[in-house]
Scaffold this motif. Sequence first.
Motif, short mmCIF file in Angstrom:
data_model
loop_
_atom_site.label_atom_id
_atom_site.label_comp_id
_atom_site.label_asym_id
_atom_site.label_seq_id
_atom_site.Cartn_x
_atom_site.Cartn_y
_atom_site.Cartn_z
N VAL A 65 61.52 47.64 -1.33
CA VAL A 65 62.19 46.52 -1.97
C VAL A 65 63.58 46.82 -2.51
O VAL A 65 64.34 45.89 -2.79
CB VAL A 65 61.31 45.94 -3.12
N CYS A 66 63.93 48.10 -2.66
CA CYS A 66 65.26 48.43 -3.18
C CYS A 66 66.25 48.86 -2.10
O CYS A 66 67.46 48.84 -2.34
CB CYS A 66 65.16 49.53 -4.23
N ASP A 67 65.76 49.24 -0.94
CA ASP A 67 66.66 49.76 0.09
C ASP A 67 67.72 48.77 0.56
O ASP A 67 68.89 49.14 0.71
CB ASP A 67 65.86 50.24 1.30
N PRO A 68 67.39 47.50 0.82
CA PRO A 68 68.41 46.59 1.35
C PRO A 68 69.57 46.35 0.39
O PRO A 68 70.65 45.94 0.82
CB PRO A 68 67.63 45.29 1.61
N CYS A 69 69.36 46.61 -0.89
CA CYS A 69 70.40 46.33 -1.89
C CYS A 69 70.67 47.56 -2.75
O CYS A 69 70.97 47.45 -3.94
CB CYS A 69 70.01 45.15 -2.76
N GLN A 70 70.56 48.75 -2.16
CA GLN A 70 70.65 49.97 -2.93
C GLN A 70 72.07 50.44 -3.21
O GLN A 70 72.27 51.49 -3.81
CB GLN A 70 69.89 51.08 -2.21
N GLY A 71 73.06 49.67 -2.79
CA GLY A 71 74.45 50.06 -3.05
C GLY A 71 74.72 50.22 -4.54
O GLY A 71 74.21 49.48 -5.38
N GLU A 72 75.55 51.19 -4.85
CA GLU A 72 75.85 51.51 -6.25
C GLU A 72 76.39 50.31 -7.02
O GLU A 72 76.16 50.17 -8.22
CB GLU A 72 76.86 52.66 -6.29
N ALA A 73 77.10 49.42 -6.34
CA ALA A 73 77.72 48.29 -7.01
C ALA A 73 76.72 47.29 -7.55
O ALA A 73 77.07 46.44 -8.39
CB ALA A 73 78.68 47.58 -6.05
N PHE A 74 75.45 47.37 -7.12
CA PHE A 74 74.49 46.33 -7.46
C PHE A 74 73.47 46.74 -8.52
O PHE A 74 72.59 45.96 -8.86
CB PHE A 74 73.77 45.86 -6.20
N CYS A 75 73.59 47.97 -9.04
CA CYS A 75 72.72 48.32 -10.16
C CYS A 75 73.14 47.50 -11.38
O CYS A 75 74.25 46.95 -11.42
CB CYS A 75 72.78 49.81 -10.44
N TYR A 76 72.28 47.40 -12.35
CA TYR A 76 72.59 46.54 -13.50
C TYR A 76 71.94 47.05 -14.77
O TYR A 76 71.04 47.89 -14.74
CB TYR A 76 72.17 45.10 -13.22
N GLN A 77 72.42 46.53 -15.88
CA GLN A 77 71.82 46.82 -17.19
C GLN A 77 70.93 45.66 -17.58
O GLN A 77 71.24 44.50 -17.29
CB GLN A 77 72.91 47.03 -18.24
N VAL A 78 69.84 45.96 -18.26
CA VAL A 78 68.88 44.90 -18.60
C VAL A 78 69.38 44.01 -19.73
O VAL A 78 68.80 42.96 -19.99
CB VAL A 78 67.50 45.49 -18.95
N ASP A 79 70.41 44.44 -20.42
CA ASP A 79 71.10 43.55 -21.35
C ASP A 79 72.58 43.92 -21.31
O ASP A 79 73.01 44.65 -20.42
CB ASP A 79 70.51 43.62 -22.76
N VAL A 125 69.63 50.15 -14.04
CA VAL A 125 68.44 50.12 -13.20
C VAL A 125 68.82 49.55 -11.83
O VAL A 125 69.90 49.02 -11.64
CB VAL A 125 67.30 49.28 -13.85
N SER A 126 67.89 49.66 -10.89
CA SER A 126 68.19 49.29 -9.51
C SER A 126 68.03 47.81 -9.25
O SER A 126 67.11 47.16 -9.78
CB SER A 126 67.25 50.07 -8.57
N ASP A 127 68.89 47.27 -8.42
CA ASP A 127 68.67 45.94 -7.85
C ASP A 127 67.45 46.02 -6.94
O ASP A 127 67.08 47.10 -6.47
CB ASP A 127 69.91 45.52 -7.05
N PHE A 128 66.79 44.89 -6.69
CA PHE A 128 65.63 44.91 -5.80
C PHE A 128 65.46 43.54 -5.16
O PHE A 128 65.91 42.52 -5.68
CB PHE A 128 64.35 45.30 -6.57
N CYS A 129 64.80 43.55 -4.00
CA CYS A 129 64.54 42.31 -3.28
C CYS A 129 63.38 41.56 -3.91
O CYS A 129 62.39 42.16 -4.35
CB CYS A 129 64.21 42.60 -1.82
N LEU A 130 63.48 40.24 -3.92
CA LEU A 130 62.39 39.38 -4.37
C LEU A 130 61.49 39.04 -3.18
O LEU A 130 61.89 39.21 -2.02
CB LEU A 130 62.98 38.12 -5.00
N PRO A 131 60.26 38.58 -3.44
CA PRO A 131 59.35 38.29 -2.31
C PRO A 131 59.93 37.36 -1.26
O PRO A 131 59.65 37.50 -0.07
CB PRO A 131 58.13 37.68 -3.01
N GLY A 132 60.77 36.42 -1.67
CA GLY A 132 61.36 35.50 -0.72
C GLY A 132 62.22 36.17 0.33
O GLY A 132 62.41 35.64 1.43
N TYR A 133 62.75 37.36 0.01
CA TYR A 133 63.55 38.10 0.98
C TYR A 133 62.72 38.43 2.22
O TYR A 133 63.22 38.40 3.34
CB TYR A 133 64.07 39.38 0.33
N TYR A 134 61.45 38.74 1.99
CA TYR A 134 60.53 39.05 3.09
C TYR A 134 59.73 37.82 3.53
O TYR A 134 58.78 37.94 4.30
CB TYR A 134 59.57 40.16 2.67
#
Length: 293
Positions: free
Chosen positions: A133-147, A154-163
Amino acid sequence: MQPVAIIPFDVQVTPDTLSAVTSAIQIQLSRDFVPWGRPAVCGWFSSLEQMPRGCWPVLLKRDAKGVAGFHAPGSESDQRPPFAIVQYSDDSAWTVAASHEILEMLVDPRGDFFVKGPNPADPSEAVEFLVEVCDPCQGEAFCYQVDHNLWPCVSDFCLPGYYRIGASGAPYTIRRSVQTPFSTAFGGLITYRDSAHDWWQLSGGRIARANRDSILGNQSATAWNFRGRVDRCDKLYQGPPPVKSTSRYSAIRKLAGRSQKNIARALHAELERLEEAQKLSQHNRAKSSSKGS
Protein backbone atom coordinates in the motif's frame (compact mmCIF):
# COMPACT_ATOMS: atom_id res chain seq x y z
CA MET A 1 -6.39 -5.15 17.62
CA GLN A 2 -2.94 -6.10 16.38
CA PRO A 3 0.00 -4.79 18.46
CA VAL A 4 3.14 -3.69 16.62
CA ALA A 5 6.32 -2.44 18.25
CA ILE A 6 9.42 -0.53 17.20
CA ILE A 7 12.53 -2.04 18.78
CA PRO A 8 16.10 -0.71 18.45
CA PHE A 9 18.22 -3.76 17.66
CA ASP A 10 21.80 -2.55 17.27
CA VAL A 11 21.29 1.21 17.48
CA GLN A 12 20.76 3.71 20.27
CA VAL A 13 17.50 5.66 20.12
CA THR A 14 16.29 7.85 22.96
CA PRO A 15 13.00 7.02 24.70
CA ASP A 16 11.70 10.48 23.81
CA THR A 17 12.31 9.85 20.11
CA LEU A 18 10.73 6.41 20.20
CA SER A 19 7.71 7.78 22.04
CA ALA A 20 7.27 10.60 19.53
CA VAL A 21 7.55 8.27 16.52
CA THR A 22 5.20 5.62 17.87
CA SER A 23 2.70 8.30 18.91
CA ALA A 24 2.70 9.74 15.39
CA ILE A 25 2.23 6.29 13.85
CA GLN A 26 -0.55 5.54 16.32
CA ILE A 27 -2.41 8.67 15.26
CA GLN A 28 -1.96 7.62 11.64
CA LEU A 29 -3.32 4.15 12.41
CA SER A 30 -6.28 5.37 14.46
CA ARG A 31 -7.27 8.31 12.27
CA ASP A 32 -6.04 7.81 8.68
CA PHE A 33 -5.70 4.05 8.24
CA VAL A 34 -9.29 3.22 9.27
CA PRO A 35 -10.53 2.52 5.68
CA TRP A 36 -8.35 -0.59 5.57
CA GLY A 37 -10.09 -2.12 8.58
CA ARG A 38 -6.83 -3.19 10.23
CA PRO A 39 -6.98 -1.81 13.77
CA ALA A 40 -3.59 -1.78 15.48
CA VAL A 41 -1.73 -0.28 18.40
CA CYS A 42 1.87 0.91 18.03
CA GLY A 43 4.39 1.03 20.88
CA TRP A 44 8.08 0.47 21.52
CA PHE A 45 10.32 -1.76 23.60
CA SER A 46 14.02 -1.66 24.39
CA SER A 47 14.63 -5.27 23.31
CA LEU A 48 12.98 -8.28 21.73
CA GLU A 49 12.93 -10.01 25.09
CA GLN A 50 10.61 -7.30 26.46
CA MET A 51 8.14 -7.66 23.59
CA PRO A 52 4.87 -9.38 24.60
CA ARG A 53 3.52 -12.42 22.80
CA GLY A 54 1.44 -11.71 19.71
CA CYS A 55 3.28 -8.47 18.92
CA TRP A 56 4.80 -7.83 15.49
CA PRO A 57 8.23 -6.16 15.80
CA VAL A 58 9.82 -3.51 13.61
CA LEU A 59 13.55 -3.77 14.25
CA LEU A 60 15.82 -0.76 13.78
CA LYS A 61 19.22 -1.75 12.40
CA ARG A 62 22.30 0.07 11.21
CA ASP A 63 22.31 -1.94 7.99
CA ALA A 64 19.14 -3.19 6.27
CA LYS A 65 20.98 -4.54 3.24
CA GLY A 66 20.95 -1.28 1.33
CA VAL A 67 17.20 -0.65 1.47
CA ALA A 68 15.13 1.61 3.69
CA GLY A 69 13.24 -1.39 5.03
CA PHE A 70 11.49 -4.67 4.33
CA HIS A 71 9.05 -7.00 6.02
CA ALA A 72 8.71 -10.77 6.15
CA PRO A 73 6.04 -13.31 7.11
CA GLY A 74 5.93 -15.29 10.32
CA SER A 75 6.59 -18.97 10.83
CA GLU A 76 4.58 -21.35 12.99
CA SER A 77 7.38 -23.90 13.08
CA ASP A 78 9.84 -21.67 14.96
CA GLN A 79 7.26 -19.40 16.65
CA ARG A 80 8.40 -16.33 14.73
CA PRO A 81 5.78 -13.61 14.16
CA PRO A 82 5.72 -11.38 11.07
CA PHE A 83 8.44 -8.76 11.42
CA ALA A 84 10.04 -5.84 9.64
CA ILE A 85 13.55 -4.42 9.52
CA VAL A 86 14.15 -0.70 9.03
CA GLN A 87 17.50 0.94 8.44
CA TYR A 88 18.11 3.53 11.12
CA SER A 89 19.57 6.90 10.21
CA ASP A 90 20.24 10.12 12.06
CA ASP A 91 17.78 11.99 9.86
CA SER A 92 14.01 11.51 9.78
CA ALA A 93 13.97 9.03 6.88
CA TRP A 94 13.71 6.02 9.19
CA THR A 95 10.43 7.21 10.68
CA VAL A 96 8.83 7.22 7.22
CA ALA A 97 10.26 3.75 6.53
CA ALA A 98 8.90 2.45 9.85
CA SER A 99 5.44 3.78 9.05
CA HIS A 100 5.72 2.31 5.53
CA GLU A 101 6.57 -1.19 6.77
CA ILE A 102 3.98 -1.20 9.55
CA LEU A 103 1.14 -0.22 7.22
CA GLU A 104 2.11 -2.79 4.58
CA MET A 105 2.61 -5.52 7.15
CA LEU A 106 -0.85 -4.88 8.61
CA VAL A 107 -2.58 -5.06 5.22
CA ASP A 108 -0.68 -8.12 4.07
CA PRO A 109 1.46 -9.82 6.73
CA ARG A 110 2.15 -12.84 4.50
CA GLY A 111 2.99 -10.83 1.40
CA ASP A 112 0.69 -12.84 -0.87
CA PHE A 113 -2.18 -10.38 -1.39
CA PHE A 114 -2.95 -9.76 -5.08
CA VAL A 115 -5.81 -7.95 -6.81
CA LYS A 116 -6.75 -7.99 -10.46
CA GLY A 117 -6.55 -4.86 -12.53
CA PRO A 118 -5.84 -3.63 -16.07
CA ASN A 119 -2.44 -4.31 -17.55
CA PRO A 120 -0.61 -0.94 -17.75
CA ALA A 121 0.78 -2.04 -21.14
CA ASP A 122 -2.57 -3.28 -22.49
CA PRO A 123 -5.68 -2.26 -20.50
CA SER A 124 -7.77 -4.88 -22.28
CA GLU A 125 -5.81 -7.57 -20.43
CA ALA A 126 -6.11 -8.29 -16.70
CA VAL A 127 -3.03 -8.75 -14.53
CA GLU A 128 -2.44 -9.38 -10.82
CA PHE A 129 -1.10 -6.48 -8.78
CA LEU A 130 0.84 -7.08 -5.60
CA VAL A 131 -0.82 -5.09 -2.79
CA GLU A 132 1.91 -3.04 -1.15
CA VAL A 133 0.00 0.00 0.00
CA CYS A 134 2.93 2.42 0.35
CA ASP A 135 5.00 1.56 -2.71
CA PRO A 136 2.99 3.47 -5.36
CA CYS A 137 3.33 6.71 -3.38
CA GLN A 138 6.63 6.16 -1.58
CA GLY A 139 8.31 9.28 -2.95
CA GLU A 140 9.94 11.44 -0.31
CA ALA A 141 7.77 14.42 -1.25
CA PHE A 142 4.59 12.66 -0.11
CA CYS A 143 5.40 11.81 3.50
CA TYR A 144 3.47 13.89 6.01
CA GLN A 145 3.08 14.91 9.63
CA VAL A 146 -0.02 13.83 11.51
CA ASP A 147 -0.52 17.39 12.69
CA HIS A 148 1.07 20.75 11.97
CA ASN A 149 3.63 20.68 14.76
CA LEU A 150 7.09 19.17 14.69
CA TRP A 151 5.92 15.56 14.77
CA PRO A 152 7.94 12.85 12.99
CA CYS A 153 6.92 12.24 9.39
CA VAL A 154 4.95 9.15 8.35
CA SER A 155 4.41 7.49 4.99
CA ASP A 156 1.74 8.24 2.44
CA PHE A 157 -0.32 5.15 1.57
CA CYS A 158 -2.91 3.96 -0.91
CA LEU A 159 -6.55 3.72 0.10
CA PRO A 160 -8.65 0.64 -0.79
CA GLY A 161 -10.18 2.48 -3.74
CA TYR A 162 -6.76 2.57 -5.40
CA TYR A 163 -7.01 -1.20 -5.80
CA ARG A 164 -10.76 -0.95 -6.52
CA ILE A 165 -11.52 -2.68 -3.24
CA GLY A 166 -14.87 -1.63 -1.82
CA ALA A 167 -15.92 1.92 -2.57
CA SER A 168 -14.16 3.33 -5.61
CA GLY A 169 -13.26 6.89 -6.46
CA ALA A 170 -10.77 9.48 -5.33
CA PRO A 171 -8.86 10.09 -3.20
CA TYR A 172 -6.63 7.13 -3.93
CA THR A 173 -3.95 7.92 -1.34
CA ILE A 174 -4.19 9.73 1.95
CA ARG A 175 -2.09 12.58 0.49
CA ARG A 176 -3.89 12.57 -2.88
CA SER A 177 -0.56 11.92 -4.57
CA VAL A 178 -1.96 9.42 -7.10
CA GLN A 179 -4.68 10.46 -9.53
CA THR A 180 -5.93 7.10 -10.87
CA PRO A 181 -6.05 3.47 -9.67
CA PHE A 182 -3.02 1.28 -10.37
CA SER A 183 -0.81 4.26 -11.24
CA THR A 184 2.20 5.69 -9.40
CA ALA A 185 3.26 9.02 -7.98
CA PHE A 186 6.74 10.41 -8.59
CA GLY A 187 9.21 8.01 -6.99
CA GLY A 188 6.62 5.26 -6.53
CA LEU A 189 6.32 1.83 -8.07
CA ILE A 190 3.86 -1.02 -8.41
CA THR A 191 4.64 -4.67 -9.14
CA TYR A 192 2.41 -7.04 -11.08
CA ARG A 193 2.41 -10.34 -12.95
CA ASP A 194 0.67 -11.07 -16.22
CA SER A 195 -1.22 -14.15 -17.43
CA ALA A 196 2.07 -15.76 -18.47
CA HIS A 197 3.36 -15.25 -14.90
CA ASP A 198 5.97 -12.79 -16.13
CA TRP A 199 6.77 -10.04 -13.60
CA TRP A 200 6.76 -6.33 -14.31
CA GLN A 201 7.14 -3.05 -12.49
CA LEU A 202 5.58 0.30 -13.30
CA SER A 203 7.45 3.37 -12.09
CA GLY A 204 7.44 6.92 -13.40
CA GLY A 205 5.25 5.95 -16.33
CA ARG A 206 7.78 3.37 -17.48
CA ILE A 207 7.28 -0.39 -17.48
CA ALA A 208 10.24 -2.65 -16.87
CA ARG A 209 10.37 -6.41 -16.80
CA ALA A 210 11.39 -7.87 -13.46
CA ASN A 211 13.48 -11.01 -13.22
CA ARG A 212 11.39 -13.73 -11.60
CA ASP A 213 14.28 -15.30 -9.71
CA SER A 214 15.30 -11.91 -8.32
CA ILE A 215 11.77 -11.42 -6.97
CA LEU A 216 10.73 -14.93 -6.03
CA GLY A 217 13.93 -16.91 -5.85
CA ASN A 218 13.49 -20.63 -6.45
CA GLN A 219 10.67 -21.03 -3.96
CA SER A 220 6.93 -21.32 -4.29
CA ALA A 221 5.09 -18.13 -5.15
CA THR A 222 3.18 -18.36 -1.85
CA ALA A 223 6.22 -18.93 0.33
CA TRP A 224 7.78 -15.49 0.45
CA ASN A 225 7.03 -11.90 1.13
CA PHE A 226 7.30 -10.39 -2.35
CA ARG A 227 8.08 -6.87 -1.18
CA GLY A 228 11.10 -8.30 0.58
CA ARG A 229 12.06 -10.10 -2.61
CA VAL A 230 11.82 -6.92 -4.65
CA ASP A 231 13.77 -4.91 -2.07
CA ARG A 232 16.46 -7.55 -1.74
CA CYS A 233 16.85 -8.05 -5.49
CA ASP A 234 20.28 -9.57 -6.19
CA LYS A 235 21.15 -9.61 -2.47
CA LEU A 236 22.44 -12.70 -0.74
CA TYR A 237 19.97 -12.55 2.13
CA GLN A 238 16.88 -14.28 0.80
CA GLY A 239 14.50 -13.68 3.67
CA PRO A 240 13.08 -16.22 6.10
CA PRO A 241 12.81 -19.87 5.06
CA PRO A 242 9.56 -20.77 3.26
CA VAL A 243 6.62 -21.62 5.48
CA LYS A 244 3.55 -23.67 4.88
CA SER A 245 0.66 -21.56 3.63
CA THR A 246 -1.95 -21.05 6.37
CA SER A 247 -4.74 -18.64 7.10
CA ARG A 248 -3.53 -15.09 7.58
CA TYR A 249 -3.81 -14.84 11.34
CA SER A 250 -3.58 -18.47 12.47
CA ALA A 251 0.10 -18.13 13.36
CA ILE A 252 -0.62 -15.11 15.54
CA ARG A 253 -3.38 -16.92 17.42
CA LYS A 254 -1.09 -19.87 18.12
CA LEU A 255 1.66 -17.58 19.36
CA ALA A 256 -0.53 -16.43 22.24
CA GLY A 257 0.24 -19.49 24.34
CA ARG A 258 3.91 -19.86 23.52
CA SER A 259 7.07 -18.77 25.22
CA GLN A 260 8.06 -15.14 24.89
CA LYS A 261 11.70 -16.22 25.12
CA ASN A 262 11.32 -18.64 22.21
CA ILE A 263 9.79 -15.93 20.03
CA ALA A 264 12.73 -13.61 20.72
CA ARG A 265 15.14 -16.49 20.04
CA ALA A 266 13.54 -17.20 16.67
CA LEU A 267 13.78 -13.55 15.63
CA HIS A 268 17.40 -13.35 16.76
CA ALA A 269 18.16 -16.43 14.65
CA GLU A 270 16.63 -14.82 11.58
CA LEU A 271 18.65 -11.67 12.10
CA GLU A 272 21.81 -13.77 12.41
CA ARG A 273 21.02 -15.22 8.98
CA LEU A 274 20.83 -11.69 7.60
CA GLU A 275 24.18 -10.78 9.19
CA GLU A 276 25.85 -13.86 7.73
CA ALA A 277 24.55 -12.94 4.29
CA GLN A 278 25.88 -9.43 4.76
CA LYS A 279 29.35 -10.70 5.69
CA LEU A 280 29.39 -13.02 2.69
CA SER A 281 28.34 -10.17 0.41
CA GLN A 282 31.15 -7.96 1.73
CA HIS A 283 33.66 -10.79 1.30
CA ASN A 284 32.56 -11.35 -2.31
CA ARG A 285 32.82 -7.64 -3.11
CA ALA A 286 36.30 -7.45 -1.63
CA LYS A 287 37.36 -10.54 -3.54
CA SER A 288 35.99 -9.13 -6.78
CA SER A 289 37.72 -5.81 -6.17
CA SER A 290 41.09 -7.47 -5.54
CA LYS A 291 40.80 -9.41 -8.78
CA GLY A 292 40.05 -6.24 -10.69
CA SER A 293 43.15 -4.51 -9.35
